[in-house]
Design an enzyme around this catalytic site. Structure first.
Site, mmCIF file in Angstrom:
data_model
loop_
_atom_site.group_PDB
_atom_site.id
_atom_site.type_symbol
_atom_site.label_atom_id
_atom_site.label_comp_id
_atom_site.label_asym_id
_atom_site.label_seq_id
_atom_site.Cartn_x
_atom_site.Cartn_y
_atom_site.Cartn_z
ATOM 1 N N CYS A 134 12.777 -2.668 -0.197
ATOM 2 C CA CYS A 134 12.982 -3.706 -1.276
ATOM 3 C C CYS A 134 11.984 -3.481 -2.305
ATOM 4 O O CYS A 134 11.040 -3.886 -2.238
ATOM 5 C CB CYS A 134 13.193 -5.101 -0.534
ATOM 6 S SG CYS A 134 13.421 -6.131 -1.682
ATOM 7 N N CYS A 137 11.330 -6.893 -4.258
ATOM 8 C CA CYS A 137 10.200 -7.558 -3.391
ATOM 9 C C CYS A 137 8.876 -7.061 -3.516
ATOM 10 O O CYS A 137 7.834 -7.813 -3.818
ATOM 11 C CB CYS A 137 10.592 -7.628 -1.877
ATOM 12 S SG CYS A 137 12.381 -7.999 -1.408
ATOM 13 N N ASP A 138 8.732 -5.838 -3.186
ATOM 14 C CA ASP A 138 7.539 -5.086 -3.195
ATOM 15 C C ASP A 138 6.989 -4.226 -4.138
ATOM 16 O O ASP A 138 5.770 -3.848 -4.027
ATOM 17 C CB ASP A 138 7.523 -4.226 -1.718
ATOM 18 C CG ASP A 138 7.735 -5.082 -0.451
ATOM 19 O OD1 ASP A 138 7.394 -6.510 -0.474
ATOM 20 O OD2 ASP A 138 8.652 -4.608 0.692
HETATM 21 P P1 FAD Z 1 19.564 -11.458 7.533
HETATM 22 O O1 FAD Z 1 18.172 -12.027 6.999
HETATM 23 O O2 FAD Z 1 19.653 -10.198 7.765
HETATM 24 O O3 FAD Z 1 19.634 -12.274 8.945
HETATM 25 C C1 FAD Z 1 20.660 -11.794 9.849
HETATM 26 C C2 FAD Z 1 20.406 -12.447 10.967
HETATM 27 O O4 FAD Z 1 21.608 -12.364 11.949
HETATM 28 C C3 FAD Z 1 19.251 -11.866 11.910
HETATM 29 O O5 FAD Z 1 18.471 -12.772 12.117
HETATM 30 C C4 FAD Z 1 20.091 -11.199 13.018
HETATM 31 O O6 FAD Z 1 19.106 -11.271 14.345
HETATM 32 C C5 FAD Z 1 21.083 -11.836 13.278
HETATM 33 N N1 FAD Z 1 22.325 -11.197 13.908
HETATM 34 C C6 FAD Z 1 22.906 -9.985 13.310
HETATM 35 N N2 FAD Z 1 23.989 -9.678 14.178
HETATM 36 C C7 FAD Z 1 23.926 -10.736 15.276
HETATM 37 C C8 FAD Z 1 24.556 -11.048 16.268
HETATM 38 N N3 FAD Z 1 25.546 -9.940 16.823
HETATM 39 N N4 FAD Z 1 24.772 -11.984 17.082
HETATM 40 C C9 FAD Z 1 23.633 -13.031 16.907
HETATM 41 N N5 FAD Z 1 22.789 -12.759 15.528
HETATM 42 C C10 FAD Z 1 23.083 -11.786 15.019
HETATM 43 N N6 FAD Z 1 14.205 -10.637 -0.122
HETATM 44 C C11 FAD Z 1 13.735 -11.487 -1.273
HETATM 45 O O7 FAD Z 1 14.294 -12.351 -1.673
HETATM 46 N N7 FAD Z 1 12.458 -11.207 -1.371
HETATM 47 C C12 FAD Z 1 11.444 -10.527 -0.763
HETATM 48 O O8 FAD Z 1 10.285 -10.462 -0.818
HETATM 49 C C13 FAD Z 1 12.064 -9.645 0.403
HETATM 50 N N8 FAD Z 1 11.473 -8.616 0.951
HETATM 51 C C14 FAD Z 1 11.948 -8.128 2.053
HETATM 52 C C15 FAD Z 1 11.109 -7.244 2.688
HETATM 53 C C16 FAD Z 1 11.776 -6.532 3.824
HETATM 54 C C17 FAD Z 1 11.007 -5.737 4.502
HETATM 55 C C18 FAD Z 1 13.098 -6.746 4.168
HETATM 56 C C19 FAD Z 1 13.686 -5.785 5.076
HETATM 57 C C20 FAD Z 1 14.044 -7.556 3.325
HETATM 58 C C21 FAD Z 1 13.287 -8.140 2.127
HETATM 59 N N9 FAD Z 1 13.989 -9.013 1.411
HETATM 60 C C22 FAD Z 1 13.594 -9.711 0.524
HETATM 61 C C23 FAD Z 1 15.891 -9.051 1.680
HETATM 62 C C24 FAD Z 1 16.144 -10.457 2.415
HETATM 63 O O9 FAD Z 1 14.930 -10.338 3.643
HETATM 64 C C25 FAD Z 1 17.383 -10.266 2.682
HETATM 65 O O10 FAD Z 1 18.189 -10.340 1.526
HETATM 66 C C26 FAD Z 1 18.000 -11.559 3.626
HETATM 67 O O11 FAD Z 1 17.086 -11.785 4.728
HETATM 68 C C27 FAD Z 1 19.294 -11.759 3.955
HETATM 69 O O12 FAD Z 1 19.541 -12.993 4.766
HETATM 70 P P2 FAD Z 1 20.815 -13.047 5.749
HETATM 71 O O13 FAD Z 1 20.590 -14.031 6.084
HETATM 72 O O14 FAD Z 1 21.899 -12.572 4.808
HETATM 73 O O15 FAD Z 1 21.071 -11.985 6.648
#
Ligand code: FAD
Ligand code: NAP
Length: 313
Positions: A134, A137-138
């Site tokens: 990202c 982010c970083d």
């Molecule tokens: P996710 O965060 O991907 O959450 C999905 C959830 O669904 C997970 O907890 C997973 O366990 C669960 N899941 C998946 N499949 C299943 C299933 N079959 N059954 C039950 N549960 C399931 N964004 C920022 O804005 N600022 C930052 O500084 C930033 N830093 C980042 C750093 C890193 C290392 C990474 C990887 C990403 C970063 N991001 C950042 C991006 C941000 O984390 C994502 O855009 C955000 O988390 C997406 O949210 P979400 O809820 O859509 O999905």
């Protein structure tokens, strides 16, 4: 019968849970078998979430208070992995990987995405500690320092351009000599003085110690020559795996409309093509892949669930 089943407990799912429960729904359960909080729990810092500015806190610390807040309003969490979602007449069946199932009037799927790993040595060890997926982010952590970007697609070249405005030099390592990125994106990157394209090359190893990544070794696949790039951050953009498996039926067909990248087609209210099924966060089309936007999607989806259930009465 649940009012709403939320699948995925990242920023989108937790925010959906907060808005659904605080909006008056009594029976709302969130299912997640991973670390509650989602992808951001893998980050060492977060500094672009408005209103939160504390670089001593990790992503895991940051998401802890989200959980407390949701549970305070009555959201239930069950540590279960969902296998698939099925529509049965006017409601849904959520089927878990152990074969058990529950029924719900509505479902919000917020299973996010998983940045693809490239598979080089040290990638997993230093992920979130110098190896990142990202740039938004970083990137700032490498202000005026050199960084290495792995990948040759649109994301790699676009993110390299973003990083080139922050970092001293950006070394784009790509395994072929032709880029997958669209020609205008590639042209723009090539015109930028501090972006250097290193083709026919792969990351041989990311190395470091307790404090995180120290550098990377780049291998030319035609000559086997190794270049040691010390003191660099490494951004890996080798594609994304959208976690869309729960939306496939028993035959492997999707239950709602998807685009060719496997992202779910939604409208501005997070409605999918299947009534009563909503999708929020990284899983949807055109997702900016940020915590703040995933949270925004979650709130919209939950408010839409409330309206949908009211209309059914
Ligand atoms: P996710 O965060 O991907 O959450 C999905 C959830 O669904 C997970 O907890 C997973 O366990 C669960 N899941 C998946 N499949 C299943 C299933 N079959 N059954 C039950 N549960 C399931 N964004 C920022 O804005 N600022 C930052 O500084 C930033 N830093 C980042 C750093 C890193 C290392 C990474 C990887 C990403 C970063 N991001 C950042 C991006 C941000 O984390 C994502 O855009 C955000 O988390 C997406 O949210 P979400 O809820 O859509 O999905
Ligand atoms: P992508 O198009 O799948 O590109 C991934 C890149 O990573 C490719 O160059 C690939 O190499 C390389 N790669 C894959 N596995 C690797 C490995 N193990 N080691 C080293 N390199 C590896 O992914 P993306 O760039 O994230 O884009 C995803 C989709 O979103 C694409 O359809 C893209 O067009 C789209 N997108 C569009 C825009 C836009 O329109 N502005 C912006 C971003 C993304 P090869 O080339 O050799 O396969």
């Amino acid at each position: 019968m649940l009012d709403c089943a939320i699948i995925g407990g990242g920023p989108a799912g937790l925010t959906a849970g907060l808005y659904a429960t605080r909006g008056g729904l009594q029976k709302v359960t969130l299912f997640d078998a991973g670390v509650l909080g989602g992808q951001i729990t893998k980050s060492s810092e977060i500094e672009n979430y408005p209103g939160f500015f504390d670089n001593t806190k990790t992503g895991l610390d940051f998401m802890e208070s989200w959980q407390k807040q949701c549970f305070a309003f009555g959201l239930k969490h069950e540590y279960k992995k969902v296998a698939r979602v099925e529509k049965v007449e006017e409601h849904f069946k959520v089927i878990f990987d152990n074969g058990e199932a529950i029924e719900a009037m509505t479902v919000i799927v917020a299973t996010g995405s998983t940045p693809r790993r490239a598979g080089f040595k040290g990638e997993d060890e230093f992920f979130g500690k110098g190896v990142s997926t990202c740039a938004t982010c970083d990137g700032f952590f490498y202000k005026d320092k050199p960084v290495t970007v792995l990948g040759g697609g649109d994301t790699a070249l676009e993110e390299a351009f973003f990083l080139s405005n922050i970092c001293s030099d950006v070394y784009v390592v790509h395994r072929r000599d032709e880029f997958k990125a669209a020609p205008p994106t590639l042209d723009r990157a090539m015109r930028k003085e501090n972006i250097h394209l290193i083709t026919n090359s792969v990351i041989d190893e990311a190395y470091g110690g307790m404090m995180g990544l120290d550098g990377v070794k780049i291998k030319n696949t035609q000559t086997d020559e190794i270049t040691d790039m010390a003191n660099t951050g490494l951004f890996v953009f080798v594609g994304l795996n959208v976690n869309n498996g729960v939306l496939k039926d028993e035959n492997g067909d999707f239950i709602c409309e998807m685009n060719e990248q496997g992202q779910v087609v939604v409208d501005l209210k997070m409605n999918t093509s299947l009534k009563g099924l909503f999708v929020a966060g990284d899983l949807r089309i055109d997702a900016p892949k940020q915590v703040v936007s995933a949270a925004g999607d979650g709130s919209i989806a939950a408010l839409q669930v409330i309206s949908y259930l009211q209309e059914m009465q």
